[in-house]
Design an enzyme around this catalytic site. Structure first.
Site, PDB file in Angstrom:
ATOM      1  N   CYS A 128       0.793  -1.237   0.000  1.00 17.06           N
ATOM      2  CA  CYS A 128       0.000   0.000   0.000  1.00 17.06           C
ATOM      3  C   CYS A 128       0.825   1.287   0.000  1.00 17.06           C
ATOM      4  CB  CYS A 128      -0.936  -0.001   1.200  1.00 17.06           C
ATOM      5  SG  CYS A 128      -2.003  -1.433   1.265  1.00 17.06           S
ATOM      6  N   ARG A 163      14.900  -0.012   1.179  1.00 15.70           N
ATOM      7  CA  ARG A 163      14.849  -1.117   0.228  1.00 15.70           C
ATOM      8  C   ARG A 163      14.144  -2.322   0.856  1.00 15.70           C
ATOM      9  NH1 ARG A 163      19.698  -0.567  -1.903  1.00 15.70           N
ATOM     10  NH2 ARG A 163      20.784  -2.253  -0.825  1.00 15.70           N
ATOM     11  N   SER A 164      13.133  -2.050   1.667  1.00 12.06           N
ATOM     12  CA  SER A 164      12.379  -3.126   2.301  1.00 12.06           C
ATOM     13  C   SER A 164      11.414  -3.750   1.305  1.00 12.06           C
ATOM     14  CB  SER A 164      11.593  -2.595   3.501  1.00 12.06           C
ATOM     15  OG  SER A 164      10.537  -1.750   3.060  1.00 12.06           O
ATOM     16  N   ASP A 186      19.962   1.752   1.181  1.00 10.80           N
ATOM     17  CA  ASP A 186      19.739   1.208   2.526  1.00 10.80           C
ATOM     18  C   ASP A 186      21.096   1.063   3.212  1.00 10.80           C
ATOM     19  OD1 ASP A 186      20.903  -1.113   1.554  1.00 10.80           O
ATOM     20  OD2 ASP A 186      19.220  -2.427   2.065  1.00 10.80           O
ATOM     21  N   VAL A 187      21.129   0.380   4.356  1.00 14.02           N
ATOM     22  CA  VAL A 187      22.370   0.284   5.127  1.00 14.02           C
ATOM     23  C   VAL A 187      23.472  -0.437   4.351  1.00 14.02           C
ATOM     24  CG1 VAL A 187      21.254   0.405   7.374  1.00 14.02           C
ATOM     25  CG2 VAL A 187      21.515  -1.819   6.250  1.00 14.02           C
TER      26      VAL A 187
END
Length: 289
Positions: A128, A163-164, A186-187
């Site tokens: 979502c 970047r999940s 991301d990390v």
């Protein structure tokens, strides 16, 4: 948007029902549930929120999966606040997963490859928040509707700080699939996502590791989307291109208060649009029943 959703809801032969599962005292989850209820009421969808103990969540979700009266399920996270939440996500039936957290990526998005691979597949359910951000970019009118779909973001460079599987990765795929060059941060560093044609002429999205930093990615981008709630990912206004479009998704304010001195547009939050995207997914789920 509510009017459009209401019109679509009225076309169904039965009244649709969304079930919510709340198993924590998290204030953000409670607010999200309240917004969901308000929007459901506005468009004519029944919303059933059940508050229960974390230990009962799995049993309840399994019951909702088999209940023919329930068209969609939303679980408000965090529940446990650790890897057990991932175990909960995979319990939700694919056909009722309005958050699209338990969908196989190859069924939702173009395949990400490091070279020739599987062809792009048309998106169906999309998480979502990613869909809400895409809607914002449509409203800002950065898409060139006069060209074919895969070229409508051609020429745009986009930095996505996250970047999940829930936000950053699906969004990177969506925007790269429209022709944008996407710098995914991301990390672990910065990856470049872009649409390429393989040797057999099939379009696919490639993901390439880079040596760039967050600062590099921001400086190259006309659109910056921040969705990591941590001060280490705060965007310095001095990095921004003049006229950049900035969208803050995280609960942490990742842009400084002077952002509009450089940016042309700034969206400080996307919460309620996420509800609209969620209910659009509900309609897709119900349409497949």
């Amino acid at each position: 948007m509510h009017v459009q959703l209401s019109d679509k809801v009225r076309k169904f032969s039965k009244r649709l029902c969304l079930a919510g599962v709340l198993a924590s005292d998290d204030a953000g989850s409670r607010q999200y549930a309240d917004w969901t209820r308000e929007t459901c009421q506005a468009i004519g969808v029944d919303f059933c929120l059940v508050c229960l103990s974390p230990r009962n969540v799995a049993t309840y979700i399994k019951a909702l999966n088999t209940n023919p009266c329930i068209d969609g399920i939303i679980v408000y996270y965090p529940i446990f606040g650790d890897s057990r939440d991932d175990d909960v996500k995979i319990l939700v039936n694919h056909g009722k997963d309005v958050e699209a957290l338990n969908c196989r990526p190859t069924l939702q998005f173009p395949e990400v490859t490091d070279g020739p691979g599987q062809p792009c597949l048309a998106p169906t359910l999309v998480p979502c928040t990613a869909r809400a951000i895409e809607s914002i970019l449509h409203m800002i009118e950065i898409y060139d509707q006069s060209v074919p779909t895969k070229q409508q973001l051609g020429g745009w460079e986009v930095c996505i700080i996250n970047r999940s599987d829930v936000v950053g990765l699906p969004l990177a795929r969506l925007l790269a699939g429209q022709g944008a060059r996407v710098y995914s941060v991301d990390v672990a560093g910065v990856q470049l996502f872009q649409l390429q044609s393989s040797s057999c002429g099939v379009d696919e999205i490639q993901s390439l590791a880079t040596e760039w930093t967050l600062q590099d990615a921001v400086k190259m981008s006309g659109v910056i989307i921040s969705a990591v709630p941590h001060p280490a990912f705060k965007v310095d206004t001095e990095w921004l291109q003049s006229g950049a479009i900035c969208i803050n998704v995280s609960s942490f304010k990742n842009f400084k208060s002077d952002v509009l001195e450089i940016a042309s547009k700034f969206m400080p939050r996307v919460g309620k649009l996420t509800i609209v995207a969620l209910l659009s997914n509900l309609l897709l789920c119900a349409d497949k029943h």
